[in-house]
Scaffold this motif. Structure first.
Motif, PDB file in Angstrom:
ATOM      1  N   GLY A  74      40.946 132.450  -2.899  1.00 36.09           N
ATOM      2  CA  GLY A  74      42.317 132.249  -2.976  1.00 36.09           C
ATOM      3  C   GLY A  74      42.921 132.595  -1.397  1.00 36.09           C
ATOM      4  N   LEU A  75      42.554 134.015  -1.299  1.00 34.12           N
ATOM      5  CA  LEU A  75      43.198 134.567  -0.181  1.00 34.12           C
ATOM      6  C   LEU A  75      42.705 133.913   1.357  1.00 34.12           C
ATOM      7  N   VAL A  76      41.428 133.460   1.188  1.00 30.32           N
ATOM      8  CA  VAL A  76      40.825 132.951   2.230  1.00 30.32           C
ATOM      9  C   VAL A  76      41.420 131.457   2.395  1.00 30.32           C
ATOM     10  N   ALA A  77      41.543 130.720   1.278  1.00 27.57           N
ATOM     11  CA  ALA A  77      42.076 129.081   1.369  1.00 27.57           C
ATOM     12  C   ALA A  77      43.702 129.218   1.791  1.00 27.57           C
ATOM     13  N   PHE A  78      44.486 130.188   1.366  1.00 32.76           N
ATOM     14  CA  PHE A  78      45.927 130.011   1.856  1.00 32.76           C
ATOM     15  C   PHE A  78      45.769 130.757   3.380  1.00 32.76           C
ATOM     16  N   ALA A  79      45.033 131.446   3.619  1.00 32.99           N
ATOM     17  CA  ALA A  79      45.034 131.991   5.147  1.00 32.99           C
ATOM     18  C   ALA A  79      44.484 130.773   5.987  1.00 32.99           C
ATOM     19  N   GLN A  80      43.438 130.053   5.774  1.00 35.57           N
ATOM     20  CA  GLN A  80      42.892 129.188   6.376  1.00 35.57           C
ATOM     21  C   GLN A  80      44.011 127.947   6.354  1.00 35.57           C
ATOM     22  N   VAL A  81      44.646 127.393   5.455  1.00 35.47           N
ATOM     23  CA  VAL A  81      45.740 126.543   5.551  1.00 35.47           C
ATOM     24  C   VAL A  81      46.820 126.726   6.560  1.00 35.47           C
ATOM     25  N   GLY A  82      47.327 128.132   6.603  1.00 41.43           N
ATOM     26  CA  GLY A  82      48.117 128.474   7.543  1.00 41.43           C
ATOM     27  C   GLY A  82      47.769 128.655   8.903  1.00 41.43           C
ATOM     28  N   MET A  83      46.409 129.054   9.207  1.00 40.38           N
ATOM     29  CA  MET A  83      46.141 129.168  10.539  1.00 40.38           C
ATOM     30  C   MET A  83      45.776 127.616  11.202  1.00 40.38           C
ATOM     31  N   LEU A  84      45.256 126.597  10.376  1.00 42.71           N
ATOM     32  CA  LEU A  84      45.063 125.284  10.766  1.00 42.71           C
ATOM     33  C   LEU A  84      46.345 124.350  10.525  1.00 42.71           C
ATOM     34  N   SER A  85      47.451 124.688  11.188  1.00 43.30           N
ATOM     35  CA  SER A  85      48.570 123.754  10.853  1.00 43.30           C
ATOM     36  C   SER A  85      48.368 122.248  11.152  1.00 43.30           C
ATOM     37  N   ASP A  86      47.682 122.008  12.285  1.00 38.59           N
ATOM     38  CA  ASP A  86      47.556 120.665  12.414  1.00 38.59           C
ATOM     39  C   ASP A  86      46.832 119.971  11.660  1.00 38.59           C
ATOM     40  N   ALA A  87      45.717 120.556  10.649  1.00 39.46           N
ATOM     41  CA  ALA A  87      45.179 120.146   9.951  1.00 39.46           C
ATOM     42  C   ALA A  87      46.012 119.362   8.626  1.00 39.46           C
ATOM     43  N   ARG A  88      45.207 118.485   7.932  1.00 42.12           N
ATOM     44  CA  ARG A  88      45.813 117.700   6.830  1.00 42.12           C
ATOM     45  C   ARG A  88      45.962 118.721   5.789  1.00 42.12           C
ATOM     46  N   GLU A  89      47.051 118.723   4.809  1.00 45.50           N
ATOM     47  CA  GLU A  89      47.389 119.460   3.677  1.00 45.50           C
ATOM     48  C   GLU A  89      46.302 119.201   2.643  1.00 45.50           C
ATOM     49  N   PRO A  90      45.815 120.152   1.977  1.00 48.72           N
ATOM     50  CA  PRO A  90      44.662 119.715   0.907  1.00 48.72           C
ATOM     51  C   PRO A  90      45.537 119.258  -0.264  1.00 48.72           C
ATOM     52  N   THR A  91      44.735 118.320  -1.091  1.00 46.84           N
ATOM     53  CA  THR A  91      45.357 117.771  -2.255  1.00 46.84           C
ATOM     54  C   THR A  91      45.471 118.823  -3.595  1.00 46.84           C
ATOM     55  N   GLY A  92      46.056 118.486  -4.520  1.00 45.70           N
ATOM     56  CA  GLY A  92      45.931 119.530  -5.745  1.00 45.70           C
ATOM     57  C   GLY A  92      44.707 119.526  -6.232  1.00 45.70           C
ATOM     58  N   GLU A  93      43.885 118.724  -6.337  1.00 44.35           N
ATOM     59  CA  GLU A  93      42.437 118.651  -6.953  1.00 44.35           C
ATOM     60  C   GLU A  93      41.614 119.481  -5.769  1.00 44.35           C
ATOM     61  N   GLU A  94      41.968 119.320  -4.488  1.00 44.77           N
ATOM     62  CA  GLU A  94      40.888 120.148  -3.690  1.00 44.77           C
ATOM     63  C   GLU A  94      41.291 121.583  -3.829  1.00 44.77           C
ATOM     64  N   TRP A  95      42.729 121.900  -3.918  1.00 40.28           N
ATOM     65  CA  TRP A  95      42.965 123.452  -4.257  1.00 40.28           C
ATOM     66  C   TRP A  95      42.339 123.952  -5.360  1.00 40.28           C
ATOM     67  N   LEU A  96      42.231 123.191  -6.566  1.00 36.67           N
ATOM     68  CA  LEU A  96      41.697 123.760  -7.811  1.00 36.67           C
ATOM     69  C   LEU A  96      40.316 123.929  -7.466  1.00 36.67           C
ATOM     70  N   LYS A  97      39.600 122.939  -6.979  1.00 40.24           N
ATOM     71  CA  LYS A  97      38.075 123.107  -6.856  1.00 40.24           C
ATOM     72  C   LYS A  97      37.936 124.259  -5.844  1.00 40.24           C
ATOM     73  N   GLY A  98      38.663 124.206  -4.919  1.00 40.30           N
ATOM     74  CA  GLY A  98      38.292 125.235  -3.903  1.00 40.30           C
ATOM     75  C   GLY A  98      38.631 126.605  -4.267  1.00 40.30           C
ATOM     76  N   THR A  99      39.387 126.832  -5.503  1.00 42.19           N
ATOM     77  CA  THR A  99      39.582 128.205  -5.751  1.00 42.19           C
ATOM     78  C   THR A  99      39.019 128.516  -7.371  1.00 42.19           C
ATOM     79  N   VAL A 100      39.555 127.880  -8.195  1.00 44.70           N
ATOM     80  CA  VAL A 100      39.179 128.054  -9.556  1.00 44.70           C
ATOM     81  C   VAL A 100      37.759 127.353  -9.883  1.00 44.70           C
ATOM     82  N   GLY A 101      37.605 126.136  -9.427  1.00 44.33           N
ATOM     83  CA  GLY A 101      36.026 125.295  -9.737  1.00 44.33           C
ATOM     84  C   GLY A 101      35.044 126.323  -9.157  1.00 44.33           C
ATOM     85  N   VAL A 102      35.140 126.812  -7.724  1.00 36.78           N
ATOM     86  CA  VAL A 102      34.087 127.324  -6.879  1.00 36.78           C
ATOM     87  C   VAL A 102      33.875 128.954  -7.521  1.00 36.78           C
TER      88      VAL A 102
END
Length: 291
Positions: free
Chosen positions: A158-186
């Motif tokens: 979760g820490l890495v995910a939030f930090a990466q989204v903050g650093m990659l400001s020009d990238a698209r915003e992850p969807t809710g399912e992508e957040w769930l799979k990239g944190t809880v699922g993995v």
């Protein structure tokens, strides 16, 4: 000169001379309460073990260092190189994949040591004496380890995910399912992989052997598939690619190495089924074999 006389024999105390038990209070009751043991006692014991040994701090510390360090480094590298726009529709959380793949080796190691190390030191005899119900011991170890592995992985991912989204400001915003799979699922998948290692450690009863088996299970299918050049083995090669643990891990970031194979939440159910089957085998062997 008078000769010293031997001492006269003395009569035994009344309580010692009386028939029956040779102690003054035959109705003595211990002040320590006698309670019926249950799973909670086994959980408390295993929690004390896992938080008091150095291997837990070392393995989890290196795991967090790998996941956070590699994840943040990958995000910073992409952000500073101006390649954010090249990500396109790719999940920006996928940069955390590499750290989790390497960090999973630490979870595997800790899972094996949770059970196999007690057989190496002989501590398992004390454990089984304190809790003769062997299935309860295995269940307590599994619950405590799975909880610790899941929580630590979830916090790091979760820490890495939030930090990466903050650093990659020009990238698209992850969807809710992508957040769930990239944190809880993995995190659930990594914790189950560690739980499978714990069960294999209980079956093999040898730390180095069980760790070798699990690392081979993680890396061997992918490495073998890479060197399958024969066209007659193309189906086998594809299956090894699809169901290798690195590919299943990448599915949580929608970056599968193959166009077919597991997708969505399939890797989690596959790992759950394999772990459950191994758990049944470990329980059966635990009941049959001597400690």
């Amino acid at each position: 000169m008078s000769t010293p006389q031997p001492p006269m024999p003395q009569a035994a105390p009344a309580w010692q001379a009386a028939p029956g038990p040779s102690y003054p209070n035959p109705t003595y009751t211990s002040p320590i309460p006698v309670v019926r043991t249950h799973l909670g006692h086994a959980l408390a014991s295993e929690w004390t073990k896992i938080r008091s040994v150095r291997s837990t701090m070392w393995t989890l510390g290196v795991f967090v260092l790998l996941v956070v360090g590699i994840g943040l480094s990958a995000g910073a590298l992409v952000a500073n190189s101006g390649a954010e726009g090249e990500l396109g529709d790719e999940n920006p959380l996928s940069l955390g994949f590499f750290g989790l793949l390497l960090g999973s080796m630490c979870i595997i190691t800790l899972g094996v040591l949770t059970t196999a190390s007690e057989y190496g030191t002989g501590m398992i005899r004390t454990t089984m004496t304190a809790c003769p119900t062997r299935g309860r011991v295995l269940a307590a170890k599994s619950v405590v380890f799975f909880t610790v592995a899941f929580v630590v992985t979830l916090v790091a991912a979760g820490l890495v995910a939030f930090a990466q989204v903050g650093m990659l400001s020009d990238a698209r915003e992850p969807t809710g399912e992508e957040w769930l799979k990239g944190t809880v699922g993995v995190s659930l998948y990594i914790a189950l992989l560690g739980l499978l290692s714990l069960v294999v450690g209980s079956i093999v009863r040898h730390s180095a052997g069980a760790i070798t088996i699990m690392i081979g299970a993680v890396l061997a299918p992918l490495v073998i598939a890479i060197f399958m050049f024969s066209s007659s083995l193309e189906d086998v090669q594809t299956a090894l690619f699809e169901y290798s643990i690195p590919n299943q891990l990448s599915v949580f970031y929608s970056n599968s190495l193959t166009e077919s194979g597991p997708s969505g939440w399939d890797p989690l159910w596959i790992m759950l089924g394999v772990t459950a089957a191994a758990f049944v085998g470990a329980y059966a062997l635990l009941q049959k074999r001597d400690v």
